[in-house]
Design a protein around this motif. Sequence first.
Motif, mmCIF file in Angstrom:
data_model
loop_
_atom_site.group_PDB
_atom_site.id
_atom_site.type_symbol
_atom_site.label_atom_id
_atom_site.label_comp_id
_atom_site.label_asym_id
_atom_site.label_seq_id
_atom_site.Cartn_x
_atom_site.Cartn_y
_atom_site.Cartn_z
ATOM 1 N N LEU A 1 -12.456 132.701 78.659
ATOM 2 C CA LEU A 1 -13.499 132.094 79.491
ATOM 3 C C LEU A 1 -13.112 130.676 79.905
ATOM 4 C CD1 LEU A 1 -16.889 133.165 77.845
ATOM 5 C CD2 LEU A 1 -15.978 133.873 80.058
ATOM 6 N N ARG A 2 -12.566 129.920 78.981
ATOM 7 C CA ARG A 2 -12.175 128.543 79.290
ATOM 8 C C ARG A 2 -11.096 128.500 80.366
ATOM 9 N NH1 ARG A 2 -12.736 123.805 76.569
ATOM 10 N NH2 ARG A 2 -11.404 122.165 77.408
ATOM 11 N N GLY B 1 -31.614 132.787 75.366
ATOM 12 C CA GLY B 1 -32.376 132.861 76.598
ATOM 13 C C GLY B 1 -31.726 132.064 77.712
ATOM 14 N N PHE B 2 -32.063 132.450 78.946
ATOM 15 C CA PHE B 2 -31.457 131.810 80.115
ATOM 16 C C PHE B 2 -31.809 130.335 80.197
ATOM 17 C CE2 PHE B 2 -31.708 130.581 84.628
ATOM 18 C CZ PHE B 2 -30.371 130.760 84.970
ATOM 19 N N LEU B 3 -33.050 129.976 79.916
ATOM 20 C CA LEU B 3 -33.460 128.579 79.999
ATOM 21 C C LEU B 3 -32.702 127.710 78.998
ATOM 22 C CD1 LEU B 3 -37.327 128.856 80.550
ATOM 23 C CD2 LEU B 3 -35.539 128.388 82.231
ATOM 24 N N VAL B 4 -32.384 128.273 77.848
ATOM 25 C CA VAL B 4 -31.617 127.528 76.857
ATOM 26 C C VAL B 4 -30.192 127.314 77.349
ATOM 27 C CG1 VAL B 4 -30.815 127.478 74.468
ATOM 28 C CG2 VAL B 4 -33.039 128.476 75.018
ATOM 29 N N ILE B 5 -29.632 128.315 78.011
ATOM 30 C CA ILE B 5 -28.293 128.166 78.601
ATOM 31 C C ILE B 5 -28.301 127.042 79.625
ATOM 32 C CG2 ILE B 5 -26.571 129.275 80.073
ATOM 33 C CD1 ILE B 5 -27.261 131.916 78.699
ATOM 34 N N VAL B 6 -29.336 127.019 80.480
ATOM 35 C CA VAL B 6 -29.455 125.959 81.489
ATOM 36 C C VAL B 6 -29.585 124.595 80.810
ATOM 37 C CG1 VAL B 6 -30.881 125.043 83.363
ATOM 38 C CG2 VAL B 6 -30.467 127.505 83.201
ATOM 39 N N LEU B 7 -30.407 124.524 79.768
ATOM 40 C CA LEU B 7 -30.595 123.259 79.048
ATOM 41 C C LEU B 7 -29.290 122.763 78.453
ATOM 42 C CD1 LEU B 7 -32.363 121.057 77.774
ATOM 43 C CD2 LEU B 7 -32.831 122.639 75.886
ATOM 44 N N PHE B 8 -28.555 123.636 77.789
ATOM 45 C CA PHE B 8 -27.292 123.227 77.182
ATOM 46 C C PHE B 8 -26.262 122.858 78.251
ATOM 47 C CE2 PHE B 8 -28.992 124.351 73.229
ATOM 48 C CZ PHE B 8 -28.086 124.075 72.208
ATOM 49 N N ALA B 9 -26.297 123.532 79.397
ATOM 50 C CA ALA B 9 -25.375 123.192 80.478
ATOM 51 C C ALA B 9 -25.664 121.795 81.021
ATOM 52 C CB ALA B 9 -25.474 124.227 81.597
ATOM 53 N N ILE B 10 -26.937 121.465 81.175
ATOM 54 C CA ILE B 10 -27.305 120.127 81.652
ATOM 55 C C ILE B 10 -26.873 119.059 80.648
ATOM 56 C CG2 ILE B 10 -29.248 118.608 82.202
ATOM 57 C CD1 ILE B 10 -30.717 121.095 83.251
ATOM 58 N N ALA C 1 -21.227 128.972 75.129
ATOM 59 C CA ALA C 1 -20.274 129.153 76.232
ATOM 60 C C ALA C 1 -20.543 128.182 77.370
ATOM 61 C CB ALA C 1 -20.341 130.593 76.732
ATOM 62 N N ALA C 2 -21.803 127.812 77.573
ATOM 63 C CA ALA C 2 -22.113 126.815 78.595
ATOM 64 C C ALA C 2 -21.486 125.473 78.235
ATOM 65 C CB ALA C 2 -23.628 126.677 78.749
ATOM 66 N N ILE D 1 -23.424 127.240 83.686
ATOM 67 C CA ILE D 1 -24.505 128.214 83.498
ATOM 68 C C ILE D 1 -23.969 129.634 83.639
ATOM 69 C CG2 ILE D 1 -26.668 129.079 84.481
ATOM 70 C CD1 ILE D 1 -27.292 126.175 85.291
ATOM 71 N N VAL D 2 -23.133 129.861 84.654
ATOM 72 C CA VAL D 2 -22.545 131.186 84.852
ATOM 73 C C VAL D 2 -21.702 131.580 83.645
ATOM 74 C CG1 VAL D 2 -20.963 132.554 86.268
ATOM 75 C CG2 VAL D 2 -22.553 130.967 87.360
ATOM 76 N N CYS D 3 -20.917 130.627 83.133
ATOM 77 C CA CYS D 3 -20.103 130.893 81.943
ATOM 78 C C CYS D 3 -20.996 131.225 80.751
ATOM 79 C CB CYS D 3 -19.226 129.685 81.636
ATOM 80 S SG CYS D 3 -18.087 129.911 80.256
ATOM 81 N N GLY D 4 -22.131 130.529 80.643
ATOM 82 C CA GLY D 4 -23.053 130.802 79.557
ATOM 83 C C GLY D 4 -23.654 132.192 79.636
#
Length: 354
Positions: A183-184, A267-276, A306-307, A344-347
């Motif tokens: 992935l990296r 969850g998706f929102l957590v992926i977004v949060l970690f990406a930010i 992953a994010a 986010i996509v990677c997450g």
Amino acid sequence: MTPYQSSKYLPQENTRKAWLLIGIFIVITALGLAYVKWWPYYGKALLAADQHSIGTSILTGIGADQAISIWQSASQYTITYFKAVWKAALLGMIVATLIQALLPANWLQKLLGRSTMKSTLIGGISSLPTMMCSCCAAPIAAGMHKQQVSIGASLAFWLGNPLLNPATLVFMSFVLSWKFTVLRVIFGLLVTFGISYVANRFAKPNKINELVASRSSTTSNEQHSLWTRWISSFGKMFLQVVPAYVISVFILGALQNVMFPVWANEGFLVIVLFAIVGTLFVIPTAAEIPIIQSFLSLGVHAGPAAALLITLPAVSLPSLLLVSRAFPPKVLTFVTLSVLTLGIVCGVIGQLWL
């Protein structure tokens, strides 16, 4: 010697001098990298292979039984961070100023000045041996662009340093898993070459020419000696870079417990949060590996981890501040949002695959 003979042989003398300066630059840079990066990473690779670890997470207090104060969090993180990066950060500033003081005028522009995929590829590939974090590579990328290197090539060098670092990929394969490494590599290539090349579209030639003209009028390479030019460039960069760098790291260190919520793990929102959070936060080279390893041990799912795999090393608030004088705001906004989106996509892919 007649005027004709003088004009005939002068270009050859200038060429020899130019190659001598280029050679000096390469030797100094290689020696610095050998001391700061190559030899230490060789030892760390052996450690990763033997113990499947390269150390503990740099994040302090996260997941600990006893919370620490904001002041303790900020001071501990700042001290730990700069202990890890100060040699590379100093080397980055030295190399950046040597680019402006040693390398002949327009040489880099002829090599990497075009907004083509070829220039972007060369810029990204040249980042592989330097193996710096985004903050340490930032002054070099800024110095390259000030020497009329294209936006795409400069960004590819900057982003390729943390994302395509060969040593980090080796560590990751031993400590995490080959899936994380795959992935990296995939998303690292997309960010380094894809985003950097597209960013050329945001370049405005008139603004770039104004920047170069301003730099040329203030440095005047031909009017001062080599050492005077380098000391002047280094002093200006040190005063411009260090205060904002230290303050931004301190602030992020103070907020680390808030920015990384271990209670949220799927969850998706957590992926977004970690990406930010990963896009804003700052870490030394390869520090994302023990951070991800630590989060996974605390029960955080593979998606958010992953994010962080992409967003943590690629850019950060301090590194964006360090290059803000060299690149147009539109370019940096595009790069930041693109890193966030691909993180986010990677997450999401990591949530389904890892």
